[in-house]
Design a protein around this motif. Structure first.
Motif, PDB file in Angstrom:
ATOM      1  N   ALA A 104     -12.919 -54.915   9.341  1.00 60.37           N
ATOM      2  CA  ALA A 104     -12.169 -54.235   8.278  1.00 60.37           C
ATOM      3  C   ALA A 104     -13.115 -53.377   7.438  1.00 60.37           C
ATOM      4  N   ALA A 105     -14.319 -53.852   7.204  1.00 61.24           N
ATOM      5  CA  ALA A 105     -15.283 -53.103   6.389  1.00 61.24           C
ATOM      6  C   ALA A 105     -15.721 -51.818   7.079  1.00 61.24           C
ATOM      7  N   ILE A 106     -15.996 -51.873   8.377  1.00 63.10           N
ATOM      8  CA  ILE A 106     -16.446 -50.656   9.051  1.00 63.10           C
ATOM      9  C   ILE A 106     -15.302 -49.664   9.175  1.00 63.10           C
ATOM     10  N   CYS A 107     -14.072 -50.138   9.303  1.00 55.54           N
ATOM     11  CA  CYS A 107     -12.929 -49.218   9.329  1.00 55.54           C
ATOM     12  C   CYS A 107     -12.800 -48.476   8.001  1.00 55.54           C
ATOM     13  N   ALA A 108     -12.967 -49.180   6.897  1.00 49.49           N
ATOM     14  CA  ALA A 108     -12.934 -48.528   5.580  1.00 49.49           C
ATOM     15  C   ALA A 108     -14.078 -47.542   5.449  1.00 49.49           C
ATOM     16  N   PHE A 109     -15.248 -47.901   5.978  1.00 50.54           N
ATOM     17  CA  PHE A 109     -16.398 -47.004   5.931  1.00 50.54           C
ATOM     18  C   PHE A 109     -16.140 -45.733   6.732  1.00 50.54           C
ATOM     19  N   TYR A 110     -15.510 -45.843   7.896  1.00 47.97           N
ATOM     20  CA  TYR A 110     -15.235 -44.659   8.726  1.00 47.97           C
ATOM     21  C   TYR A 110     -14.400 -43.636   7.959  1.00 47.97           C
ATOM     22  N   VAL A 111     -13.401 -44.106   7.226  1.00 44.79           N
ATOM     23  CA  VAL A 111     -12.577 -43.196   6.417  1.00 44.79           C
ATOM     24  C   VAL A 111     -13.452 -42.538   5.352  1.00 44.79           C
ATOM     25  N   PHE A 112     -14.286 -43.336   4.691  1.00 40.33           N
ATOM     26  CA  PHE A 112     -15.207 -42.816   3.684  1.00 40.33           C
ATOM     27  C   PHE A 112     -16.147 -41.769   4.280  1.00 40.33           C
ATOM     28  N   ALA A 113     -16.738 -42.062   5.445  1.00 38.08           N
ATOM     29  CA  ALA A 113     -17.695 -41.143   6.073  1.00 38.08           C
ATOM     30  C   ALA A 113     -17.018 -39.827   6.446  1.00 38.08           C
ATOM     31  N   GLU A 114     -15.792 -39.890   6.926  1.00 29.90           N
ATOM     32  CA  GLU A 114     -15.072 -38.659   7.265  1.00 29.90           C
ATOM     33  C   GLU A 114     -14.850 -37.808   6.016  1.00 29.90           C
ATOM     34  N   GLN A 115     -14.446 -38.450   4.930  1.00 28.47           N
ATOM     35  CA  GLN A 115     -14.229 -37.720   3.678  1.00 28.47           C
ATOM     36  C   GLN A 115     -15.541 -37.158   3.126  1.00 28.47           C
ATOM     37  N   LEU A 116     -16.615 -37.935   3.220  1.00 32.56           N
ATOM     38  CA  LEU A 116     -17.918 -37.473   2.743  1.00 32.56           C
ATOM     39  C   LEU A 116     -18.385 -36.270   3.559  1.00 32.56           C
ATOM     40  N   ALA A 117     -18.228 -36.324   4.861  1.00 30.69           N
ATOM     41  CA  ALA A 117     -18.621 -35.197   5.708  1.00 30.69           C
ATOM     42  C   ALA A 117     -17.865 -33.933   5.292  1.00 30.69           C
ATOM     43  N   GLY A 118     -16.561 -34.070   5.060  1.00 30.73           N
ATOM     44  CA  GLY A 118     -15.765 -32.921   4.620  1.00 30.73           C
ATOM     45  C   GLY A 118     -16.249 -32.381   3.290  1.00 30.73           C
ATOM     46  N   THR A 119     -16.567 -33.270   2.372  1.00 30.72           N
ATOM     47  CA  THR A 119     -17.082 -32.856   1.060  1.00 30.72           C
ATOM     48  C   THR A 119     -18.402 -32.086   1.206  1.00 30.72           C
ATOM     49  N   LEU A 120     -19.188 -32.473   2.187  1.00 34.08           N
ATOM     50  CA  LEU A 120     -20.474 -31.814   2.433  1.00 34.08           C
ATOM     51  C   LEU A 120     -20.326 -30.540   3.276  1.00 34.08           C
ATOM     52  N   GLY A 121     -19.079 -30.215   3.632  1.00 37.42           N
ATOM     53  CA  GLY A 121     -18.825 -29.010   4.424  1.00 37.42           C
ATOM     54  C   GLY A 121     -19.123 -29.183   5.902  1.00 37.42           C
ATOM     55  N   LEU A 122     -19.127 -30.422   6.375  1.00 39.81           N
ATOM     56  CA  LEU A 122     -19.430 -30.712   7.776  1.00 39.81           C
ATOM     57  C   LEU A 122     -18.175 -31.166   8.507  1.00 39.81           C
ATOM     58  N   ASP A 123     -18.133 -30.930   9.808  1.00 33.14           N
ATOM     59  CA  ASP A 123     -17.026 -31.389  10.651  1.00 33.14           C
ATOM     60  C   ASP A 123     -17.499 -32.651  11.376  1.00 33.14           C
ATOM     61  N   PRO A 124     -16.967 -33.817  11.007  1.00 36.52           N
ATOM     62  CA  PRO A 124     -17.450 -35.051  11.629  1.00 36.52           C
ATOM     63  C   PRO A 124     -17.148 -35.133  13.125  1.00 36.52           C
ATOM     64  N   ASP A 125     -16.216 -34.309  13.604  1.00 45.09           N
ATOM     65  CA  ASP A 125     -15.904 -34.312  15.032  1.00 45.09           C
ATOM     66  C   ASP A 125     -16.786 -33.365  15.834  1.00 45.09           C
ATOM     67  N   SER A 126     -17.577 -32.562  15.156  1.00 43.18           N
ATOM     68  CA  SER A 126     -18.487 -31.623  15.828  1.00 43.18           C
ATOM     69  C   SER A 126     -19.852 -31.628  15.151  1.00 43.18           C
ATOM     70  N   PRO A 127     -20.554 -32.762  15.205  1.00 41.85           N
ATOM     71  CA  PRO A 127     -21.864 -32.809  14.547  1.00 41.85           C
ATOM     72  C   PRO A 127     -22.861 -31.873  15.230  1.00 41.85           C
ATOM     73  N   PRO A 128     -23.741 -31.252  14.445  1.00 45.32           N
ATOM     74  CA  PRO A 128     -24.729 -30.356  15.033  1.00 45.32           C
ATOM     75  C   PRO A 128     -25.642 -31.076  16.029  1.00 45.32           C
ATOM     76  N   ASN A 129     -25.920 -30.411  17.104  1.00 43.76           N
ATOM     77  CA  ASN A 129     -26.852 -30.893  18.135  1.00 43.76           C
ATOM     78  C   ASN A 129     -26.388 -32.138  18.888  1.00 43.76           C
ATOM     79  N   LEU A 130     -25.140 -32.544  18.705  1.00 46.92           N
ATOM     80  CA  LEU A 130     -24.628 -33.729  19.417  1.00 46.92           C
ATOM     81  C   LEU A 130     -23.387 -33.361  20.213  1.00 46.92           C
ATOM     82  N   ASN A 131     -23.212 -34.045  21.323  1.00 49.56           N
ATOM     83  CA  ASN A 131     -22.019 -33.876  22.130  1.00 49.56           C
ATOM     84  C   ASN A 131     -21.203 -35.159  22.000  1.00 49.56           C
ATOM     85  N   LYS A 132     -20.023 -35.076  21.450  1.00 42.61           N
ATOM     86  CA  LYS A 132     -19.198 -36.263  21.219  1.00 42.61           C
ATOM     87  C   LYS A 132     -18.561 -36.781  22.511  1.00 42.61           C
ATOM     88  N   ILE A 133     -18.623 -35.998  23.568  1.00 46.05           N
ATOM     89  CA  ILE A 133     -18.056 -36.418  24.842  1.00 46.05           C
ATOM     90  C   ILE A 133     -19.200 -36.627  25.824  1.00 46.05           C
TER      91      ILE A 133
END
Length: 137
Positions: A104-133
């Motif tokens: 439950a804690a890591i699920c809450a963190f995932y929502v937080f991390a997604e919101q933080l990434a957006g606040t920082l102007g980043l797309d959590p689904d397309s991190p730089p230099n990483l391939n999510k697939i």
């Protein structure tokens, strides 16, 4: 940034450190609350932040001690778990099971991390230099 916990929650502290790097571009390292007070506490000062995942009752005293020591040194400390009501706390519902609460804690963190990434102007689904697939052959 340090991500901290103990016992069954230590694995999610490691996962959170990885996700902070990947999605938010924040350098983070995971530590047990037992070890953080011996070495990494030397780094604690005003520019260090810590995210503490509240562990099961057996490790709770160690985590609370680490939080107190880090806050006393001027670090910004945020907590994740069932206990806490400060603006520096991410609340998590209890599952009623000490071994399921970290999920439950890591699920809450995932929502937080997604919101933080957006606040920082980043797309959590397309991190730089990483391939999510990952394709395996």
């Amino acid at each position: 940034m340090l991500t901290i916990s103990r016992g069954p929650s230590l694995a999610i502290a490691s996962e959170a450190a990885l996700k902070l790097k990947e999605t938010c571009g924040i350098h983070a390292e995971a530590f047990s609350s037992a070890e953080v007070i011996h070495g990494p506490l030397a780094l604690a000062k005003g520019d260090l932040a810590a995210l503490v995942f509240q562990p099961d009752p057996h490790g709770r005293a160690s985590a609370e001690y680490a939080v107190q020591r880090m806050r006393a040194s001027g670090s910004s400390v945020y907590t994740v778990g069932q206990d806490g009501h400060s603006p520096y706390h991410l609340p998590v519902p209890s599952t009623g099971n000490d071994f399921l609460d970290p999920i439950a804690a890591i699920c809450a963190f995932y929502v937080f991390a997604e919101q933080l990434a957006g606040t920082l102007g980043l797309d959590p689904d397309s991190p730089p230099n990483l391939n999510k697939i990952t394709v395996t052959v």
